[in-house]
Design an enzyme around this catalytic site. Structure first.
Site, short mmCIF file in Angstrom:
data_model
loop_
_atom_site.label_atom_id
_atom_site.label_comp_id
_atom_site.label_asym_id
_atom_site.label_seq_id
_atom_site.Cartn_x
_atom_site.Cartn_y
_atom_site.Cartn_z
N ILE A 67 -0.94 -11.18 -1.52
CA ILE A 67 -1.48 -12.53 -1.70
C ILE A 67 -2.96 -12.55 -1.32
CG2 ILE A 67 -1.28 -14.95 -0.97
CD1 ILE A 67 1.77 -14.36 -0.61
N PHE B 186 4.36 -0.69 -12.44
CA PHE B 186 3.64 -1.54 -11.49
C PHE B 186 4.25 -2.93 -11.51
CE2 PHE B 186 0.06 -4.41 -10.48
CZ PHE B 186 -0.43 -3.84 -9.31
N VAL C 68 4.09 -7.54 -3.31
CA VAL C 68 3.25 -8.73 -3.51
C VAL C 68 2.10 -8.66 -2.51
CG1 VAL C 68 4.69 -10.19 -2.01
CG2 VAL C 68 3.18 -11.24 -3.68
N ARG D 226 6.48 -16.64 -9.62
CA ARG D 226 6.62 -15.40 -10.36
C ARG D 226 7.73 -14.49 -9.82
NH1 ARG D 226 2.09 -17.84 -10.64
NH2 ARG D 226 0.70 -17.67 -12.45
N PHE E 231 0.83 -1.21 0.00
CA PHE E 231 0.00 0.00 0.00
C PHE E 231 0.87 1.26 0.00
CE2 PHE E 231 -2.72 3.26 1.88
CZ PHE E 231 -3.83 3.15 1.06
N HIS F 299 -8.85 -7.93 1.44
CA HIS F 299 -7.90 -6.81 1.54
C HIS F 299 -7.10 -6.64 0.27
CE1 HIS F 299 -4.87 -9.92 2.25
NE2 HIS F 299 -3.96 -8.99 2.04
#
Length: 165
Positions: free
Chosen positions: A91, A122, A89, A136, A66, A97
């Protein structure tokens, strides 16, 4: 195209710009550090491999994904920074959230790019579980950090092309 159909570390390198004098900032979320460090390593190494001087790659850490938006904004405001890469990241987990965070960060990154007239990339993974994140971040599907760095390189080149440089 989903990353399950593509290796994030394989890209077209034809016509890449000279980035030896370009300055990049990489903002890294500390939450899920075992993943974000691998994303950083990928982004950093890709920039170096394609010509960025190590001294021209700056790093800033933020507590979580955030906070990437504000950290990226601070770097983007600097006139000497040519592109910013935001790495994190979020998840899926058991709550929603991730929907709120991912949307806020994606919108924030877009707004920062436009406001500062420079690429802000991004590089946030949005997997359903830790296994997908690992895949990833240097695993089975390559490294999103590599892809984010290559995107920054290409966008810096496009900006210079449009400016006639």
């Amino acid at each position: 195209m989903s990353s399950a159909d593509k290796n994030l570390s394989v890209f077209n390198t034809e016509g890449l710009p000279d980035i030896s004098n370009k300055k990049f900032a990489i903002v890294v979320a500390e939450w899920n550090n075992e993943i974000t460090e691998k994303l950083f390593e990928g982004a950093y190494q890709t920039l170096v491999n394609y010509g960025a001087a190590e001294a021209n790659i700056l790093r800033g850490n933020v507590p979580g994904s955030f906070e990437l938006t504000l950290g990226a904004h601070w770097f983007a405001q600097r006139e000497d920074i040519d592109a910013v890469i935001a790495l994190g990241v979020v998840i899926q987990g058991e709550t929603k959230h991730n929907d709120y965070i991912n949307h806020a960060v994606a919108q924030g990154i877009t707004n920062i790019s436009i406001k500062n007239n420079k690429p802000v990339i991004f590089g946030v993974l949005t997997p359903n579980n830790m296994e997908q994140a690992i895949d990833r971040a240097g695993g089975a599907f390559g490294n999103k950090g590599d892809e984010a760095a290559m995107t920054a390189i290409k966008m810096v080149g496009l900006k210079d092309q449009i400016a006639g440089k």
